[in-house]
Design a protein around this motif. Structure first.
Motif, PDB file in Angstrom:
ATOM      1  N   MET A   1      38.018  43.828  43.596  1.00  0.00           N
ATOM      2  CA  MET A   1      37.657  44.970  42.752  1.00  0.00           C
ATOM      3  C   MET A   1      37.564  44.656  41.264  1.00  0.00           C
ATOM      4  N   ASN A   2      38.090  43.525  40.820  1.00  0.00           N
ATOM      5  CA  ASN A   2      37.881  43.095  39.431  1.00  0.00           C
ATOM      6  C   ASN A   2      38.354  41.648  39.259  1.00  0.00           C
ATOM      7  N   GLY A   3      38.101  41.098  38.090  1.00  0.00           N
ATOM      8  CA  GLY A   3      38.432  39.696  37.834  1.00  0.00           C
ATOM      9  C   GLY A   3      39.927  39.454  37.725  1.00  0.00           C
ATOM     10  N   SER A   4      40.679  40.458  37.285  1.00  0.00           N
ATOM     11  CA  SER A   4      42.134  40.312  37.191  1.00  0.00           C
ATOM     12  C   SER A   4      42.739  40.237  38.586  1.00  0.00           C
ATOM     13  N   ALA A   5      42.248  41.081  39.472  1.00  0.00           N
ATOM     14  CA  ALA A   5      42.707  41.056  40.868  1.00  0.00           C
ATOM     15  C   ALA A   5      42.357  39.715  41.515  1.00  0.00           C
TER      16      ALA A   5
ATOM     17  N   ILE B   1      44.847  38.397  28.859  1.00  0.00           N
ATOM     18  CA  ILE B   1      46.172  38.638  29.441  1.00  0.00           C
ATOM     19  C   ILE B   1      46.166  38.551  30.969  1.00  0.00           C
ATOM     20  N   SER B   2      45.025  38.849  31.596  1.00  0.00           N
ATOM     21  CA  SER B   2      44.926  38.807  33.061  1.00  0.00           C
ATOM     22  C   SER B   2      45.475  37.500  33.633  1.00  0.00           C
ATOM     23  N   CYS B   3      45.234  36.397  32.912  1.00  0.00           N
ATOM     24  CA  CYS B   3      45.637  35.072  33.402  1.00  0.00           C
ATOM     25  C   CYS B   3      47.160  34.965  33.449  1.00  0.00           C
TER      26      CYS B   3
ATOM     27  N   VAL C   1      42.426  26.796  34.577  1.00  0.00           N
ATOM     28  CA  VAL C   1      41.484  26.564  33.480  1.00  0.00           C
ATOM     29  C   VAL C   1      40.670  27.843  33.273  1.00  0.00           C
ATOM     30  N   VAL C   2      40.318  28.098  32.035  1.00  0.00           N
ATOM     31  CA  VAL C   2      39.539  29.297  31.713  1.00  0.00           C
ATOM     32  C   VAL C   2      38.400  28.868  30.793  1.00  0.00           C
ATOM     33  N   HIS C   3      37.195  29.098  31.212  1.00  0.00           N
ATOM     34  CA  HIS C   3      36.044  28.749  30.383  1.00  0.00           C
ATOM     35  C   HIS C   3      35.825  29.884  29.389  1.00  0.00           C
TER      36      HIS C   3
ATOM     37  N   SER D   1      36.238  31.513  35.881  1.00  0.00           N
ATOM     38  CA  SER D   1      34.868  31.306  35.405  1.00  0.00           C
ATOM     39  C   SER D   1      34.192  32.617  35.027  1.00  0.00           C
ATOM     40  N   ALA D   2      35.003  33.639  34.786  1.00  0.00           N
ATOM     41  CA  ALA D   2      34.482  34.994  34.537  1.00  0.00           C
ATOM     42  C   ALA D   2      33.391  35.038  33.474  1.00  0.00           C
ATOM     43  N   GLU D   3      33.543  34.194  32.456  1.00  0.00           N
ATOM     44  CA  GLU D   3      32.648  34.311  31.298  1.00  0.00           C
ATOM     45  C   GLU D   3      31.429  33.401  31.387  1.00  0.00           C
TER      46      GLU D   3
ATOM     47  N   PHE E   1      35.963  35.093  39.308  1.00  0.00           N
ATOM     48  CA  PHE E   1      34.885  35.663  38.487  1.00  0.00           C
ATOM     49  C   PHE E   1      35.153  37.140  38.258  1.00  0.00           C
ATOM     50  N   SER E   2      34.524  37.673  37.198  1.00  0.00           N
ATOM     51  CA  SER E   2      34.580  39.107  36.926  1.00  0.00           C
ATOM     52  C   SER E   2      33.151  39.634  36.831  1.00  0.00           C
ATOM     53  N   PHE E   3      32.981  40.879  37.235  1.00  0.00           N
ATOM     54  CA  PHE E   3      31.665  41.527  37.115  1.00  0.00           C
ATOM     55  C   PHE E   3      31.744  42.756  36.216  1.00  0.00           C
ATOM     56  N   TYR E   4      32.622  42.703  35.225  1.00  0.00           N
ATOM     57  CA  TYR E   4      32.702  43.761  34.214  1.00  0.00           C
ATOM     58  C   TYR E   4      31.348  43.841  33.497  1.00  0.00           C
ATOM     59  N   PRO E   5      30.992  45.009  32.912  1.00  0.00           N
ATOM     60  CA  PRO E   5      29.638  45.150  32.348  1.00  0.00           C
ATOM     61  C   PRO E   5      29.233  44.154  31.261  1.00  0.00           C
ATOM     62  N   ASN E   6      30.190  43.461  30.648  1.00  0.00           N
ATOM     63  CA  ASN E   6      29.757  42.467  29.656  1.00  0.00           C
ATOM     64  C   ASN E   6      29.572  41.074  30.276  1.00  0.00           C
ATOM     65  N   LYS E   7      29.787  40.930  31.558  1.00  0.00           N
ATOM     66  CA  LYS E   7      29.649  39.613  32.193  1.00  0.00           C
ATOM     67  C   LYS E   7      28.188  39.386  32.626  1.00  0.00           C
ATOM     68  N   HIS E   8      27.858  38.143  32.971  1.00  0.00           N
ATOM     69  CA  HIS E   8      26.449  37.821  33.272  1.00  0.00           C
ATOM     70  C   HIS E   8      25.923  38.577  34.491  1.00  0.00           C
TER      71      HIS E   8
ATOM     72  N   GLU F   1      32.697  47.595  37.819  1.00  0.00           N
ATOM     73  CA  GLU F   1      33.977  46.898  37.942  1.00  0.00           C
ATOM     74  C   GLU F   1      33.852  46.022  39.177  1.00  0.00           C
ATOM     75  N   GLY F   2      34.337  44.803  39.105  1.00  0.00           N
ATOM     76  CA  GLY F   2      34.260  43.945  40.284  1.00  0.00           C
ATOM     77  C   GLY F   2      34.700  42.541  39.973  1.00  0.00           C
ATOM     78  N   GLY F   3      34.934  41.781  41.011  1.00  0.00           N
ATOM     79  CA  GLY F   3      35.345  40.393  40.838  1.00  0.00           C
ATOM     80  C   GLY F   3      35.091  39.605  42.101  1.00  0.00           C
TER      81      GLY F   3
ATOM     82  N   TYR G   1      26.535  30.991  25.457  1.00  0.00           N
ATOM     83  CA  TYR G   1      26.672  32.159  24.570  1.00  0.00           C
ATOM     84  C   TYR G   1      26.954  33.455  25.328  1.00  0.00           C
ATOM     85  N   TRP G   2      27.962  33.399  26.210  1.00  0.00           N
ATOM     86  CA  TRP G   2      28.374  34.659  26.847  1.00  0.00           C
ATOM     87  C   TRP G   2      28.625  35.693  25.749  1.00  0.00           C
ATOM     88  N   VAL G   3      29.353  35.280  24.711  1.00  0.00           N
ATOM     89  CA  VAL G   3      29.397  36.053  23.463  1.00  0.00           C
ATOM     90  C   VAL G   3      29.191  35.077  22.316  1.00  0.00           C
TER      91      VAL G   3
HETATM   92  C1  LIG Z   1      36.713  39.525  31.931  1.00  0.00           C
HETATM   93  C2  LIG Z   1      37.691  38.463  32.212  1.00  0.00           C
HETATM   94  C3  LIG Z   1      38.712  38.611  33.169  1.00  0.00           C
HETATM   95  C4  LIG Z   1      39.077  39.926  33.771  1.00  0.00           C
HETATM   96  O1  LIG Z   1      38.140  40.511  34.500  1.00  0.00           O
HETATM   97  P1  LIG Z   1      38.235  42.086  34.843  1.00  0.00           P
HETATM   98  O2  LIG Z   1      37.132  42.267  35.807  1.00  0.00           O
HETATM   99  O3  LIG Z   1      38.017  42.825  33.553  1.00  0.00           O
HETATM  100  O4  LIG Z   1      39.578  42.331  35.415  1.00  0.00           O
HETATM  101  C5  LIG Z   1      39.494  37.531  33.473  1.00  0.00           C
HETATM  102  N1  LIG Z   1      39.325  36.365  32.858  1.00  0.00           N
HETATM  103  C6  LIG Z   1      38.399  36.188  31.899  1.00  0.00           C
HETATM  104  C7  LIG Z   1      38.273  34.862  31.252  1.00  0.00           C
HETATM  105  C8  LIG Z   1      37.570  37.240  31.527  1.00  0.00           C
HETATM  106  O5  LIG Z   1      36.676  37.067  30.557  1.00  0.00           O
END
Ligand SMILES: *Cc1c(COP(=O)(O)O)cnc(C)c1O
Length: 375
Positions: A54-58, A83-85, A126-128, A154-156, A181-188, A193-195, A286-288
């Protein structure tokens, strides 16, 4: 009118696929789009199995539980991340151990891993970050040498490529024993909401599926051997995601175009550090588009962002380091830890409007406002 820091674009088959969910009655996680999104993401990131959540944190929580990381274990992560990490590590009962960033890529610096590895270290998360990936060759080597698992957030950087020193090109997301991965609206790719959790290990994939779905019993459904979560993704969300995947190449092209616009409009501004457009192993995606105020600038990112807001430019601050999070230090983590690079990035860095709806004119307007900060 404010130029928003992000605005999603949903102009492909999103409505059509959503209508299909409604007309067929497939709205829960049992619907066919969930499987299509899982397969699509696995292909894009070079892994065999996808498990939508349901999201990237989950996704991070599932990853740690799947790897059986728990009390007494240490997990290394970058200080400079979301903080999710750290939350996932702490909630698993394990101990988060931070390493500082590389000042040029803002990512976890692999040369800083060695000194923090102990006999209790179980994994490296690791977090990109933002646009450039972590330099994975040395991380993979260290993980191999010490028998550590890799969790790859690899969310970003969905769709990013890493050029290995061996000459091999590998997709970001393909390095993790488990990748998230995350599928929040700012992701590619967004699903609102999703992951997603990806792995190439069949047993781990099966574990992730069980953990996402309350660990229902195999023999008898309502008899449980382990505690899971309901982290399922609905077919409605996955329908949007499948439509988004169809235009992923275009999304990435647009991200890189936005990066090129900012590089052009901000060229020669001597008060800011611009993101590196490439390293020896990757091209910025350039994700951001983040910028960092140089030390000679007499104000910090917060003031810059306030002044930009006054000029109608939406921004976001950089991450605040994990070892400076009140909730975590109060728990007793990170005593006497310092990560000067991450601490500086947090105070001097912020990012400009970077959503794929951005126009060249808006990028120019944002850049002009940045220049005006120093007049
Ligand atoms: C967006 C993001 C998350 C969290 O994803 P959510 O779907 O918002 O829970 C985790 N890790 C990184 C690096 C992110 O950019």
């Amino acid at each position: 009118m404010m130029i928003p820091v992000n605005e999603p674009v949903l102009s492909g088959n999103e409505s059509k696929y959503l209508a299909e969910c409604i007309s067929t009655g497939w709205i829960s996680s049992e619907g066919p789009f969930v499987r299509r999104l899982e397969e699509g993401m696995a292909t894009v990131a070079g892994q065999r199995f996808g498990v939508a959540v349901m999201n990237g944190s989950a996704a991070l929580e599932v990853a740690l539980a799947a790897l059986r990381i728990g009390p007494g274990d240490e997990v290394i992560l970058p200080a400079f991340t979301i903080i999710s990490c750290a939350a996932a590590i702490v909630r698993a009962g394990a101990i988060p151990v931070v390493v500082d960033s590389d000042p040029l890529t803002w990512n976890l610096d692999p040369t800083k891993l060695g000194p923090v590895i102990t006999p209790r270290t179980k994994a490296i998360m690791v977090v990109h970050i933002y646009g450039l990936p972590v330099d994975m060759d040395p991380v993979v080597q260290i993980a191999r040498d010490h028998g550590l698992k890799i969790i790859e957030d690899s969310a970003e950087q969905i769709g990013q490529v890493y050029q290995s020193r061996s000459g091999k090109r590998r997709m970001i997301g393909s390095f993790g024993d488990v990748s998230t991965f995350s599928f929040y609206p700012n992701k590619h790719v967004t699903t609102g909401e999703g992951g997603m959790v990806l792995t190439s290990d069949e047993v781990l994939a099966e574990r992730c599926r069980a953990l996402r779905n309350l660990c229902f019993g195999r023999e008898r459904r309502f008899v449980h051997e382990e505690l899971g979560w309901n982290f399922r993704m609905s077919n409605l969300q996955a329908a949007v995601g499948v439509a988004q995947m169809e235009v992923l190449d275009r999304t990435i092209k647009k991200k890189r175009l936005i990066g090129a616009w900012y590089n052009e409009f901000l060229e020669g501004v001597k008060e800011v550090e611009l993101p590196e457009s490439r390293t020896s192993y990757a091209e910025n995606i350039y994700w951001v588009y983040g910028i960092v105020l140089k030390d000679q600038v007499p104000f910090d990112a917060e003031e810059a962002m306030n002044r930009l807001a006054g000029a109608g430019i939406g921004t976001r601050p950089f991450f605040w380091p994990m070892h400076e999070q009140p909730v975590l230090t109060r728990m007793g983590f990170f005593r006497d830890v310092s990560c000067p690079v991450a601490e500086r990035l947090a105070r001097r860095g912020f990012y400009l409007p970077s959503g794929i709806a951005l126009t060249r004119e808006q990028a120019e307007q944002s850049s002009t406002a940045v220049r005006a900060l120093f007049k």
